[in-house]
Design a protein around this motif. Structure first.
Motif, mmCIF file in Angstrom:
data_model
loop_
_atom_site.group_PDB
_atom_site.id
_atom_site.type_symbol
_atom_site.label_atom_id
_atom_site.label_comp_id
_atom_site.label_asym_id
_atom_site.label_seq_id
_atom_site.Cartn_x
_atom_site.Cartn_y
_atom_site.Cartn_z
ATOM 1 N N MET A 1 0.852 -1.187 0.000
ATOM 2 C CA MET A 1 0.000 0.000 0.000
ATOM 3 C C MET A 1 0.891 1.241 0.000
ATOM 4 O O MET A 1 1.811 1.334 0.798
ATOM 5 C CB MET A 1 -0.865 -0.016 1.261
ATOM 6 N N PRO A 2 0.612 2.180 -0.897
ATOM 7 C CA PRO A 2 1.442 3.382 -0.890
ATOM 8 C C PRO A 2 1.265 4.120 0.434
ATOM 9 O O PRO A 2 0.165 4.163 0.983
ATOM 10 C CB PRO A 2 0.906 4.206 -2.059
ATOM 11 N N LYS A 50 -7.043 7.043 22.525
ATOM 12 C CA LYS A 50 -7.052 7.210 21.063
ATOM 13 C C LYS A 50 -6.366 6.096 20.286
ATOM 14 O O LYS A 50 -6.465 6.063 19.065
ATOM 15 C CB LYS A 50 -6.377 8.541 20.696
ATOM 16 N N CYS A 51 -5.616 5.227 20.955
ATOM 17 C CA CYS A 51 -4.883 4.195 20.214
ATOM 18 C C CYS A 51 -5.380 2.794 20.551
ATOM 19 O O CYS A 51 -5.423 1.922 19.694
ATOM 20 C CB CYS A 51 -3.392 4.267 20.506
ATOM 21 N N GLN A 52 -5.758 2.593 21.814
ATOM 22 C CA GLN A 52 -6.056 1.221 22.228
ATOM 23 C C GLN A 52 -7.378 0.689 21.693
ATOM 24 O O GLN A 52 -7.634 -0.510 21.793
ATOM 25 C CB GLN A 52 -6.002 1.104 23.756
ATOM 26 N N CYS A 54 -7.794 0.197 18.811
ATOM 27 C CA CYS A 54 -7.306 -0.729 17.769
ATOM 28 C C CYS A 54 -6.050 -1.488 18.209
ATOM 29 O O CYS A 54 -5.955 -2.689 17.992
ATOM 30 C CB CYS A 54 -6.995 0.038 16.492
ATOM 31 N N HIS A 55 -5.090 -0.779 18.808
ATOM 32 C CA HIS A 55 -3.788 -1.403 19.083
ATOM 33 C C HIS A 55 -3.787 -2.220 20.368
ATOM 34 O O HIS A 55 -3.214 -1.815 21.372
ATOM 35 C CB HIS A 55 -2.688 -0.331 19.163
ATOM 36 N N VAL A 56 -4.486 -3.357 20.338
ATOM 37 C CA VAL A 56 -4.426 -4.284 21.469
ATOM 38 C C VAL A 56 -3.965 -5.648 20.948
ATOM 39 O O VAL A 56 -3.977 -5.900 19.746
ATOM 40 C CB VAL A 56 -5.790 -4.427 22.182
ATOM 41 N N VAL A 235 -16.541 -0.298 12.177
ATOM 42 C CA VAL A 235 -15.076 -0.229 12.125
ATOM 43 C C VAL A 235 -14.534 -0.746 13.446
ATOM 44 O O VAL A 235 -15.206 -0.654 14.470
ATOM 45 C CB VAL A 235 -14.564 1.206 11.886
ATOM 46 N N PRO A 236 -13.318 -1.289 13.444
ATOM 47 C CA PRO A 236 -12.760 -1.822 14.684
ATOM 48 C C PRO A 236 -12.710 -0.739 15.751
ATOM 49 O O PRO A 236 -12.493 0.427 15.451
ATOM 50 C CB PRO A 236 -11.344 -2.244 14.308
ATOM 51 N N GLY A 237 -12.886 -1.155 16.957
ATOM 52 C CA GLY A 237 -12.834 -0.190 18.047
ATOM 53 C C GLY A 237 -14.221 0.300 18.409
ATOM 54 O O GLY A 237 -14.457 0.781 19.503
HETATM 55 C C1 HEC Z 1 -8.941 2.684 14.068
HETATM 56 C C2 HEC Z 1 -7.816 1.848 14.368
HETATM 57 C C3 HEC Z 1 -6.493 2.478 14.790
HETATM 58 C C4 HEC Z 1 -6.299 3.477 15.717
HETATM 59 C C5 HEC Z 1 -7.336 4.209 16.528
HETATM 60 C C6 HEC Z 1 -4.872 3.684 15.763
HETATM 61 N N1 HEC Z 1 -4.235 2.848 14.896
HETATM 62 FE FE1 HEC Z 1 -2.217 2.756 14.557
HETATM 63 N N2 HEC Z 1 -2.527 1.358 13.102
HETATM 64 C C7 HEC Z 1 -3.727 0.816 12.754
HETATM 65 C C8 HEC Z 1 -3.543 -0.110 11.646
HETATM 66 C C9 HEC Z 1 -4.605 -0.931 10.971
HETATM 67 C C10 HEC Z 1 -2.169 -0.091 11.341
HETATM 68 C C11 HEC Z 1 -1.442 -0.853 10.233
HETATM 69 C C12 HEC Z 1 -1.216 0.050 9.064
HETATM 70 C C13 HEC Z 1 -2.484 0.431 8.344
HETATM 71 O O1 HEC Z 1 -3.319 -0.424 8.042
HETATM 72 O O2 HEC Z 1 -2.632 1.628 8.060
HETATM 73 C C14 HEC Z 1 -1.560 0.842 12.272
HETATM 74 C C15 HEC Z 1 -0.216 1.157 12.280
HETATM 75 C C16 HEC Z 1 0.403 1.953 13.233
HETATM 76 C C17 HEC Z 1 1.811 2.226 13.289
HETATM 77 C C18 HEC Z 1 2.840 1.692 12.326
HETATM 78 C C19 HEC Z 1 2.803 2.644 11.159
HETATM 79 C C20 HEC Z 1 3.902 2.445 10.215
HETATM 80 O O3 HEC Z 1 3.729 3.010 9.133
HETATM 81 O O4 HEC Z 1 4.888 1.775 10.518
HETATM 82 C C21 HEC Z 1 2.029 3.058 14.355
HETATM 83 C C22 HEC Z 1 3.351 3.597 14.832
HETATM 84 C C23 HEC Z 1 0.736 3.314 14.947
HETATM 85 N N3 HEC Z 1 -0.228 2.645 14.247
HETATM 86 C C24 HEC Z 1 0.555 4.120 16.049
HETATM 87 C C25 HEC Z 1 -0.697 4.508 16.525
HETATM 88 C C26 HEC Z 1 -0.891 5.444 17.609
HETATM 89 C C27 HEC Z 1 0.228 6.073 18.426
HETATM 90 C C28 HEC Z 1 -2.240 5.596 17.748
HETATM 91 C C29 HEC Z 1 -2.963 6.516 18.705
HETATM 92 C C30 HEC Z 1 -2.509 7.875 18.812
HETATM 93 C C31 HEC Z 1 -2.882 4.741 16.752
HETATM 94 N N4 HEC Z 1 -1.921 4.106 16.034
HETATM 95 C C32 HEC Z 1 -4.267 4.621 16.591
HETATM 96 C C33 HEC Z 1 -4.956 1.089 13.344
HETATM 97 C C34 HEC Z 1 -5.183 2.080 14.283
#
Ligand code: HEC
Length: 448
Positions: A1-2, A50-52, A54-56, A235-237
């Motif tokens: 993916m670009p 804001k991150c958890q 999705c990021h669990v 959407v997830p989350g």
């Molecule tokens: C709605 C879901 C979601 C949320 C909310 C989210 N992320 Fe992500 N994140 C993803 C996904 C899915 C990926 C894998 C790449 C992609 O699909 O875009 C990712 C990838 C990443 C990466 C790797 C990116 C890279 O290009 O190497 C980082 C660092 C990251 N997230 C940090 C965060 C942080 C910090 C937050 C909160 C401030 C956050 N994410 C919130 C879904 C989410």
């Protein structure tokens, strides 16, 4: 993916880069390198809020961000992804509307995360952590749960879009008043869209299902049936979506639901879509009656659909298609009778839909005096992060108001869809449902 910046308007980028430059300048002078910012005090509340979502552990993201160690380990990637706005993904432009469940970071939050992650990233004292206000979770009452008939294992990587036909067991008209999707294999389900198929169109989806030997059928831009109505997206989350009080979408007996599941196996090996909780399923809150029946209006130029006038030339980096029209006299037909013709209606939720070559789009209301209400604007479209957004305040569309949609497509090769790792060849594109086609559609949850 670009690599693309998901959902950051040029304005936000500008705001951000100036605050970042400021902080970076401070950090050069400061011994801690991050203006005294610590994980516990400054960063953990943001990460939890804001991150958890999705990021669990075990989710479809590449790593969890649950502990200090997790966040510390990924700090360089965090500084970069948060810095250029790729994370957290939040497509709507804040120059347009305000939405509930906003995932975006304020310029201050963004600057704090980047400064901390780009500096020494100290943990600080746990006693300084103040839990974020996560709001009240959606109280969805689950009245019916419809699972996909058999676990499906995605075969196309990294993305696959698969539609499953779900039986609708109700014998009287029921109103959907809320919904969510519970993924089976959490690590591979990226998002899902739920459609209703009226009794007259059931044979058409059954034919699509029967023609595809595996469970469900391959689909991309929608359910494969043009007349399908949108019920909602997940959407997830999201813990679920409860529609505005006393409103709901009618589903007639003899209908079917189709759930389109987007499988993404970029960070995980494909497995059957089945988890500890069973197969992917749609959970719905239902009512026998509602005070105000709602409809999900789809807004596009009928000429694009019927006569294929949405011509996107091969190689054109900015092909613009716009449509503005006063729906008043046709509202009855457009809404299947839910909204009376020549009457005002309220829009509660706005969504946009394009495919991979979509670059940006706007959906808005123009009043007879020329003033406008922006419903939704996405400045850096990503098919990956489509959804609909609940307006903080519903927007009234008067009987004489017009609705307009404008879509920009980049058909130069930068945004060609990637199928099994190979970008599609550049060629002329027009309206349609597949990866080779495009759409320009506004989607609105509306009530009289
Ligand atoms: C709605 C879901 C979601 C949320 C909310 C989210 N992320 Fe992500 N994140 C993803 C996904 C899915 C990926 C894998 C790449 C992609 O699909 O875009 C990712 C990838 C990443 C990466 C790797 C990116 C890279 O290009 O190497 C980082 C660092 C990251 N997230 C940090 C965060 C942080 C910090 C937050 C909160 C401030 C956050 N994410 C919130 C879904 C989410």
């Amino acid at each position: 993916m670009p690599r693309r910046t998901a959902g950051v308007s040029p304005m936000k980028r500008l705001l951000f880069s100036s605050s970042f430059a400021l902080l970076a300048a401070c950090s050069g002078a400061s011994a801690t390198g991050d203006a005294g910012l610590t994980f516990q005090k400054d960063v953990r509340p943001i990460v939890e809020a804001k991150c958890q979502v999705c990021h669990v552990e075990g989710s479809f993201t590449p790593f969890a961000l649950t502990t200090y160690q997790d966040v510390y380990t990924h700090r360089a990637a965090i500084a970069s992804a948060v810095g250029d706005g790729r994370m957290p993904p939040w497509p709507p432009s804040d120059s347009c509307g305000s939405y509930q469940h906003d995932r975006s970071l304020s310029p201050e939050q963004r600057a704090a995360v980047v400064a901390w992650a780009g500096g020494l990233a100290p943990e600080g004292e746990a006693s300084t952590f103040v839990a974020p206000d996560s709001g009240t979770p959606t109280a969805l009452r689950v009245d019916t749960s419809l699972a996909i008939p058999m676990p499906y294992q995605p075969v196309s990587s990294p993305d696959e879009y698969r539609c499953f036909v779900l039986d609708w067991p109700q014998t009287t008209t029921k109103y959907v008043t809320g919904l969510r999707v519970v993924p089976g294999a959490i690590a591979e389900v990226h998002h899902a869209i739920i459609f209703q198929i009226a009794p007259a169109d059931v044979a058409a989806v059954q034919a699509l299902d029967a023609a595809d030997p595996a469970e469900g059928y391959s689909c991309f831009g929608g359910s494969g049936v043009n007349a399908a109505g949108w019920v909602g997206a997940w959407v997830p989350g999201s813990t679920g979506n409860v529609f505005p009080a006393d409103t709901g979408i009618a589903i007639a007996p003899g209908s079917k639901l189709v759930v389109q599941v987007h499988y993404n196996t970029a960070n995980t090996a494909p497995v059957p879509d089945q988890g500890a909780m069973g197969d992917t399923r749609v959970e719905l809150q239902l009512a026998d009656t509602v005070k105000t029946p709602a409809v999900v209006l789809k807004w596009a130029n009928p000429q694009w659909v019927r006569n294929h006038t949405m011509t996107i030339d091969a190689g054109d980096p900015d092909s613009v298609h716009a449509f503005e029209f006063t729906p008043g006299p046709f509202l009855g037909t457009l809404s299947g009778g839910v909204l009376p013709s020549n009457s005002a209606f309220q829009v509660w939720t706005a969504g946009l839909h394009m495919h991979a070559r979509g670059a940006k789009a706007t959906l808005q209301v123009t009043h007879p005096d020329g003033s406008k209400d922006c419903l939704l604007q996405i400045d850096d479209w990503s098919f990956h992060w489509q959804g609909s957004y609940d307006l903080v305040k519903p927007v009234k569309v008067g009987a004489g108001d017009s609705l307009s949609i404008e879509c920009h497509f980049d058909n130069s090769g930068n945004r060609q869809p990637i199928v099994n790792g190979i970008p599609a060849p550049v060629g002329p594109v027009n309206w349609g449902e597949t990866t080779e086609d495009e759409m320009c559609l506004g989607i609105m949850y509306a009530t009289p």
